[in-house]
Design an enzyme around this catalytic site. Sequence first.
Site, PDB file in Angstrom:
ATOM      1  N   SER A  60      49.088  42.564  44.285  1.00 35.17           N
ATOM      2  CA  SER A  60      50.132  41.235  44.332  1.00 35.17           C
ATOM      3  C   SER A  60      51.657  41.772  44.755  1.00 35.17           C
ATOM      4  O   SER A  60      52.038  42.767  44.814  1.00 35.17           O
ATOM      5  CB  SER A  60      50.304  40.798  42.964  1.00 35.17           C
ATOM      6  OG  SER A  60      49.219  40.371  42.511  1.00 35.17           O
TER       7      SER A  60
HETATM    8  N1  SAH Z   1      46.671  44.247  39.331  1.00 30.86           N
HETATM    9  C1  SAH Z   1      46.213  44.999  40.687  1.00 30.86           C
HETATM   10  C2  SAH Z   1      45.921  44.062  41.832  1.00 30.86           C
HETATM   11  C3  SAH Z   1      44.346  43.347  41.498  1.00 30.86           C
HETATM   12  S1  SAH Z   1      43.954  42.551  42.854  1.00 30.86           S
HETATM   13  C4  SAH Z   1      47.294  46.004  41.159  1.00 30.86           C
HETATM   14  O1  SAH Z   1      48.200  46.054  40.663  1.00 30.86           O
HETATM   15  O2  SAH Z   1      46.784  46.655  42.118  1.00 30.86           O
HETATM   16  C5  SAH Z   1      42.479  42.091  42.014  1.00 30.86           C
HETATM   17  C6  SAH Z   1      41.400  43.046  41.508  1.00 30.86           C
HETATM   18  O3  SAH Z   1      40.692  42.452  40.698  1.00 30.86           O
HETATM   19  C7  SAH Z   1      40.657  43.549  42.684  1.00 30.86           C
HETATM   20  O4  SAH Z   1      40.875  45.156  42.600  1.00 30.86           O
HETATM   21  C8  SAH Z   1      39.367  43.008  42.315  1.00 30.86           C
HETATM   22  O5  SAH Z   1      38.293  44.180  42.523  1.00 30.86           O
HETATM   23  C9  SAH Z   1      39.197  43.044  41.025  1.00 30.86           C
HETATM   24  N2  SAH Z   1      38.094  42.191  40.154  1.00 30.86           N
HETATM   25  C10 SAH Z   1      37.623  40.982  41.008  1.00 30.86           C
HETATM   26  N3  SAH Z   1      36.535  40.723  40.007  1.00 30.86           N
HETATM   27  C11 SAH Z   1      36.593  41.587  39.042  1.00 30.86           C
HETATM   28  C12 SAH Z   1      36.136  41.405  37.704  1.00 30.86           C
HETATM   29  N4  SAH Z   1      34.688  40.527  37.518  1.00 30.86           N
HETATM   30  N5  SAH Z   1      36.152  42.178  36.866  1.00 30.86           N
HETATM   31  C13 SAH Z   1      37.302  43.135  37.081  1.00 30.86           C
HETATM   32  N6  SAH Z   1      37.817  43.391  38.089  1.00 30.86           N
HETATM   33  C14 SAH Z   1      37.597  42.525  39.096  1.00 30.86           C
END
Ligand code: SAH
Length: 206
Positions: free
Chosen positions: A60
């Site tokens: 993000s």
């Molecule tokens: N907080 C993160 C950004 C995350 S982007 C940072 O600081 O980098 C959203 C993330 O959610 C992605 O890495 C994606 O793989 C993960 N994601 C998607 N569906 C998910 C699920 N069901 N359980 C856990 N993670 C998930």
Amino acid sequence: MSFEEQRHALVEQLAARENLGEETLAAMRAVPRHEFVPESTRDDAYSDRPLPIGEGQTISAPHMVAIMTDLLQLSPGESVLEVGTGCGYHAAVTAEVVGPENVYTVEYHERLAQRARETLGRLGYDDVSVRHGDGREGWPEYATYDRIYMTCAAREFPDALVEQLRDGGVLLGPLGNGTQVLTRARHSGGALQRESHGRVRFVPLK
Ligand code: SAH
């Protein structure tokens, strides 16, 4: 400008533009975002925008991490569950406020979980607990949590997350498919009281 100077300049911009608490700003000043993003995007680490982190996922924009940190109303010592570790940056910002040993984070993609664990360890956040798994199920072993947030969008807060939140705790995440609204809910007497905090765009939960 050094990465540190760029980071401080970015935090000054955020402070001028958004209404952010001092703890949030201190956390944003402390965490080296350029260490979390892929090498090829490092020079953009302190622009206020999302960046690709591999596996089709994005980190993000800094203002969104700051706004979410503020909306969670974190205090030192509170336990926090994050759904969607990605590269681990947001978890590190949270750890700055509550303490790394109080942060639990679940990531769906094994490679991202592994890389986040390594990066967090290298930067002194090794007490953050990273699990590879489906965040819809939360992380029951360490429940209940004071705060739970999702960094990927769902139609509704998954039941397991509501169950793993303590009474009086706060849930935060983008809800909706297509148009998403950043939603904060307080768990009170078995019910969720919701507030909307504007339109957002996150990757969907798997
Ligand atoms: N907080 C993160 C950004 C995350 S982007 C940072 O600081 O980098 C959203 C993330 O959610 C992605 O890495 C994606 O793989 C993960 N994601 C998607 N569906 C998910 C699920 N069901 N359980 C856990 N993670 C998930």
